[in-house]
Design an enzyme around this catalytic site. Structure first.
Site, short mmCIF file in Angstrom:
data_model
loop_
_atom_site.label_atom_id
_atom_site.label_comp_id
_atom_site.label_asym_id
_atom_site.label_seq_id
_atom_site.Cartn_x
_atom_site.Cartn_y
_atom_site.Cartn_z
CE1 TYR A 49 -20.65 -18.87 -23.65
CE2 TYR A 49 -22.95 -19.23 -24.25
CZ TYR A 49 -21.60 -19.48 -24.44
OH TYR A 49 -21.21 -20.37 -25.43
CE LYS B 53 -21.78 -22.42 -27.95
NZ LYS B 53 -21.03 -23.00 -29.08
P1 NAD Z 1 -11.18 -22.28 -29.45
O1 NAD Z 1 -10.94 -20.82 -29.45
O2 NAD Z 1 -10.02 -23.17 -29.34
O3 NAD Z 1 -12.06 -22.69 -30.72
C1 NAD Z 1 -13.00 -21.85 -31.30
C2 NAD Z 1 -12.82 -22.00 -32.78
O4 NAD Z 1 -13.78 -21.21 -33.49
C3 NAD Z 1 -11.44 -21.53 -33.25
O5 NAD Z 1 -10.79 -22.59 -33.92
C4 NAD Z 1 -11.73 -20.40 -34.21
O6 NAD Z 1 -10.84 -20.35 -35.27
C5 NAD Z 1 -13.14 -20.79 -34.66
N1 NAD Z 1 -13.84 -19.68 -35.29
C6 NAD Z 1 -14.31 -18.53 -34.75
N2 NAD Z 1 -14.83 -17.74 -35.70
C7 NAD Z 1 -14.71 -18.41 -36.87
C8 NAD Z 1 -15.05 -18.12 -38.23
N3 NAD Z 1 -15.62 -16.95 -38.56
N4 NAD Z 1 -14.78 -19.05 -39.17
C9 NAD Z 1 -14.18 -20.23 -38.84
N5 NAD Z 1 -13.84 -20.55 -37.58
C10 NAD Z 1 -14.09 -19.65 -36.61
O7 NAD Z 1 -12.20 -22.54 -28.24
P2 NAD Z 1 -13.04 -23.84 -27.83
O8 NAD Z 1 -13.36 -23.63 -26.40
O9 NAD Z 1 -12.32 -25.06 -28.24
O10 NAD Z 1 -14.39 -23.67 -28.66
C11 NAD Z 1 -14.92 -24.68 -29.51
C12 NAD Z 1 -16.42 -24.82 -29.30
O11 NAD Z 1 -16.67 -25.32 -28.01
C13 NAD Z 1 -17.19 -23.51 -29.42
O12 NAD Z 1 -18.43 -23.77 -30.08
C14 NAD Z 1 -17.47 -23.17 -27.97
O13 NAD Z 1 -18.62 -22.37 -27.84
C15 NAD Z 1 -17.69 -24.55 -27.42
N6 NAD Z 1 -17.60 -24.67 -25.96
C16 NAD Z 1 -16.51 -24.22 -25.28
C17 NAD Z 1 -16.45 -24.34 -23.90
C18 NAD Z 1 -15.27 -23.81 -23.12
O14 NAD Z 1 -15.40 -23.59 -21.91
N7 NAD Z 1 -14.11 -23.63 -23.72
C19 NAD Z 1 -17.52 -24.95 -23.21
C20 NAD Z 1 -18.61 -25.42 -23.94
C21 NAD Z 1 -18.64 -25.28 -25.31
O1 0WE Z 2 -18.57 -20.81 -25.84
C1 0WE Z 2 -17.68 -20.37 -25.11
C2 0WE Z 2 -16.77 -19.27 -25.60
C3 0WE Z 2 -17.48 -18.40 -26.58
C4 0WE Z 2 -16.76 -17.19 -27.06
C5 0WE Z 2 -15.61 -16.66 -26.52
C6 0WE Z 2 -15.06 -15.49 -27.05
C7 0WE Z 2 -13.84 -14.84 -26.48
C8 0WE Z 2 -13.12 -13.97 -27.49
C9 0WE Z 2 -17.37 -16.53 -28.11
N1 0WE Z 2 -16.87 -15.41 -28.63
C10 0WE Z 2 -15.73 -14.88 -28.13
N2 0WE Z 2 -15.26 -13.72 -28.67
C11 0WE Z 2 -14.06 -13.19 -28.35
O2 0WE Z 2 -13.69 -12.10 -28.82
N3 0WE Z 2 -17.57 -20.87 -23.84
C12 0WE Z 2 -18.56 -21.83 -23.37
C13 0WE Z 2 -16.52 -20.45 -22.88
C14 0WE Z 2 -17.12 -19.35 -22.05
O3 0WE Z 2 -17.17 -18.09 -22.52
C15 0WE Z 2 -17.83 -17.33 -21.55
C16 0WE Z 2 -18.19 -18.14 -20.49
C17 0WE Z 2 -17.76 -19.45 -20.81
C18 0WE Z 2 -17.95 -20.68 -19.98
C19 0WE Z 2 -18.13 -15.98 -21.58
C20 0WE Z 2 -18.80 -15.43 -20.49
C21 0WE Z 2 -19.18 -16.23 -19.43
C22 0WE Z 2 -18.89 -17.59 -19.42
#
Ligand code: NAD
Ligand code: 0WE
Length: 264
Positions: free
Chosen positions: A159, A166
């Site tokens: 991560y 974060k």
């Molecule tokens: P997702 O890819 O569906 O959503 C991420 C969003 O970020 C997308 O809609 C993308 O368009 C937007 N984004 C990225 N760069 C951007 C920019 N420059 N301008 C505007 N929008 C931008 O994935 P998700 O998992 O739904 O992520 C949403 C949030 O939840 C993130 O903050 C992520 O870190 C957090 N999160 C995700 C997880 C997981 O496991 N998926 C766990 C905990 C927290």
């Molecule tokens: O917040 C996230 C995802 C964050 C994320 C994911 C990507 C993939 C594509 C941010 N930037 C990018 N850029 C890209 O080009 N999570 C909490 C999901 C997540 O992502 C990981 C995790 C977990 C959980 C990445 C490494 C290890 C664990």
């Protein structure tokens, strides 16, 4: 009548049907909120408009917003201000680091540029959106919500710089809560367990991480975007009127564990 009837919300972060922001929009719509959306770029526009339509919302209220652009952030609230006289809820569900930052060791992968981009898109954008939304949100029991991950405070392999971003995001949430509280606006975060969204697709070892949560969390499973959406609806509604500056875990309990043993 739903517990969000009469509330107007802007949701930033829908990219697909699996997005956490989609689960949040579904819960908000079910509870009677009116919803406006933004989309990052033209490629994502049709998906966001389709979601707005499916949830019975006014599809005109979908605006482009790349959060790295001050002009696009200003543009959203200029346009929304012409449709709505106020805004009750802002949801920030955005996170990004360049792909190469999320693989390999921390020291090996981190770069100045990777640090800057991840902090700009994943943390500063919350402050920027809150600042731009403030004129429309003042004086009406408002709520702001962001999405974080446990790697803000505990190390998760790969991560990397996103963990720092974060940590910054969670601090940003608290500073906003202290600053905007006197103006009637609450600011909170949900710390979600791992969910398979676009942002998780292609992360090496992600399937393994989901499998780990299924074995090691108190509830022995992962969480769904519906569960995250329901908690978001609560936190952004008047039911949570006494809660601000708080990070609420929706992770099947994973964060409480210091160590686990195999069940069998
Ligand atoms: P997702 O890819 O569906 O959503 C991420 C969003 O970020 C997308 O809609 C993308 O368009 C937007 N984004 C990225 N760069 C951007 C920019 N420059 N301008 C505007 N929008 C931008 O994935 P998700 O998992 O739904 O992520 C949403 C949030 O939840 C993130 O903050 C992520 O870190 C957090 N999160 C995700 C997880 C997981 O496991 N998926 C766990 C905990 C927290
Ligand atoms: O917040 C996230 C995802 C964050 C994320 C994911 C990507 C993939 C594509 C941010 N930037 C990018 N850029 C890209 O080009 N999570 C909490 C999901 C997540 O992502 C990981 C995790 C977990 C959980 C990445 C490494 C290890 C664990």
């Amino acid at each position: 009548m739903g517990f969000m009837a009469g509330k107007r919300a802007l949701i930033v972060g829908v990219a697909s049907d699996r997005s956490i922001a989609t689960g949040i929009a579904e819960a908000f719509a079910r509870e009677g909120a009116e919803i406006a959306f933004t989309y990052q770029n033209d490629k994502l526009k049709s998906r966001v408009v389709k979601l707005s339509e499916r949830l019975g919302q006014n599809t005109e209220l979908c605006y482009p917003c790349d959060v790295s652009s001050d002009d696009e952030i200003t543009g959203v609230f200029d346009a929304l201000g012409k449709q709505w006289d106020g805004l009750d809820i802002l949801v920030h569900s955005v996170g990004y680091a360049p792909r190469d930052q999320l693989e390999g060791g921390f020291t090996e992968s981190i770069t100045r540029e990777g640090f800057q981009i991840s902090h700009d898109i994943s943390s500063y954008s919350l402050a920027a959106l809150a600042k731009a939304a403030l004129p429309m949100m003042e004086g009406r029991k408002g709520a702001i919500l962001t999405l974080t991950y446990n790697a803000a405070t505990k190390v998760v392999p790969n991560y990397n710089v996103m963990g720092l971003a974060k940590a910054s995001l969670e601090s940003c949430m608290r500073f906003l809560a202290a600053d905007l509280g006197p103006r009637g606006i609450r600011v909170n975060a949900i710390s979600a367990g791992a969910v398979k969204t676009l942002a998780a697709a292609g992360i090496s070892g992600f399937r393994k991480m989901l499998g780990y949560a299924e074995k090691a969390s108190p509830l022995r499973r992962t969480v769904t975007i519906e569960e995250i959406g329901n908690t978001a609806a609560f936190l952004c509604s008047d039911l949570a009127s006494g809660i601000t500056g708080e990070t609420t875990f929706v992770d099947a309990g994973s964060n409480i564990m210091a160590m686990t043993f195999d069940d069998d």
